[in-house]
Design a protein around this motif. Structure first.
Motif, mmCIF file in Angstrom:
data_model
loop_
_atom_site.group_PDB
_atom_site.id
_atom_site.type_symbol
_atom_site.label_atom_id
_atom_site.label_comp_id
_atom_site.label_asym_id
_atom_site.label_seq_id
_atom_site.Cartn_x
_atom_site.Cartn_y
_atom_site.Cartn_z
ATOM 1 N N ARG A 127 40.977 36.308 43.811
ATOM 2 C CA ARG A 127 41.114 34.941 43.313
ATOM 3 C C ARG A 127 41.967 34.872 42.048
ATOM 4 O O ARG A 127 42.703 33.900 41.854
ATOM 5 C CB ARG A 127 39.741 34.342 43.051
ATOM 6 C CG ARG A 127 38.855 35.131 42.113
ATOM 7 C CD ARG A 127 37.463 34.518 42.017
ATOM 8 N NE ARG A 127 36.559 35.301 41.197
ATOM 9 C CZ ARG A 127 35.842 36.322 41.653
ATOM 10 N NH1 ARG A 127 35.928 36.666 42.922
ATOM 11 N NH2 ARG A 127 35.029 36.994 40.856
ATOM 12 N N ARG A 128 41.909 35.887 41.197
ATOM 13 C CA ARG A 128 42.728 35.871 39.975
ATOM 14 C C ARG A 128 44.214 35.960 40.312
ATOM 15 O O ARG A 128 45.051 35.299 39.698
ATOM 16 C CB ARG A 128 42.310 37.007 39.046
ATOM 17 C CG ARG A 128 40.920 36.833 38.451
ATOM 18 C CD ARG A 128 40.594 37.953 37.474
ATOM 19 N NE ARG A 128 39.273 37.774 36.884
ATOM 20 C CZ ARG A 128 38.141 38.184 37.420
ATOM 21 N NH1 ARG A 128 38.164 38.818 38.604
ATOM 22 N NH2 ARG A 128 36.980 37.978 36.816
ATOM 23 N N THR A 132 47.071 33.170 39.566
ATOM 24 C CA THR A 132 48.309 33.579 38.893
ATOM 25 C C THR A 132 49.530 33.147 39.689
ATOM 26 O O THR A 132 50.515 32.644 39.134
ATOM 27 C CB THR A 132 48.319 35.103 38.701
ATOM 28 O OG1 THR A 132 47.181 35.491 37.933
ATOM 29 C CG2 THR A 132 49.587 35.551 37.991
#
Length: 251
Positions: A127-128, A132
């Motif tokens: 998810r990060r 991004t």
């Protein structure tokens, strides 16, 4: 109005209890009966919780993932045609009006697709990386969109418009590379779809902007990946259970 007073019950407490009795309303001439209407209290909305927010986000993403193949379709139609080598994106500088309008629509659909993918991967292990990629896509669009249709040597942000557009498209290319990696490693979609996204990213971005026909090839690859992801998104995500249905009904 009639007021009735009686002695208190034998519970050791003194005083009296006062009751108010309202006589039935007698309709008056000319009021059209509006006085007899009962006004119901305004419903108080249910406070949002983490579960209800997750359900809303998931429902939005499942519907908006269709923007990915649509983005590829519009981009392929805009870039389809003879390449004359006239600078960056002949369809932007000196192209037809429908080409510029189609490019603007494709840019908008691309941002919607990025947001939908990031929402679908909100609970995945990547998810990060998805967030991004979304932020990089927004930054690249802000850099490239205002100056893409200007002459290459026009002044923009203290430099030539061509240079600013190249930087913005490079950031967009990086955004789709990161999104493709997040899709391939997420476990939510087919890893092959993520690899195809990573392969199409430079063709749609910086490489395709310099060599026009490659943009159409990248659009075809992205269209194939978008169809696969749209089909998978409707099947792999869980259907609403009793708790979700209760939350939706409460809302």
């Amino acid at each position: 109005m009639v007021v009735v007073t009686r002695a208190a019950e034998s519970n050791g407490a003194g005083g009296s209890v006062t009751r108010t009795r309202v006589p039935p309303r007698v309709p008056r001439r000319g009021d059209l009966g509006f006085g007899a209407l009962i006004v119901s209290p305004e419903a108080v909305p249910t406070p949002a919780t983490n579960a209800s927010w997750a359900w809303s986000l998931r429902r939005f993403a499942r519907g908006m993932i269709i923007a990915l193949p649509l983005y590829a379709l519009f981009y392929g139609l805009v870039t389809l045609g003879r390449f004359d080598g006239a600078g960056l994106g002949p369809y932007l500088q000196g192209g037809r009006g429908w080409q510029l309008a189609g490019w603007l629509v494709s840019v908008w659909l691309g941002l919607v697709a990025l947001a939908a993918i990031a929402a679908l991967l909100a609970a995945a292990r990547t998810r990060r990386a998805a967030v991004t990629g979304l932020l990089l896509g927004l930054a690249g669009t802000v850099l490239a969109l205002p100056f893409a249709a200007l002459p290459g040597q026009a002044a923009a942000l203290g430099s030539a418009a061509r240079t600013v557009v190249l930087v913005g498209v490079t950031v967009q290319t990086l955004a789709w590379l990161v999104i493709g990696w997040a899709v391939a490693r997420s476990g939510v979609f087919n890893p092959g779809d993520g690899l195809v996204l990573m392969l199409a990213a430079p063709l749609l971005g910086i490489v395709g902007l310099l060599v026009g026909p490659l943009q159409t090839v990248g659009a075809l690859l992205l269209f194939a990946a978008g169809l696969g992801m749209s089909r998978r998104a409707g099947r792999s995500l869980p259907t609403p259970g009793p708790v979700d249905q209760g939350l939706v009904a409460a809302r």
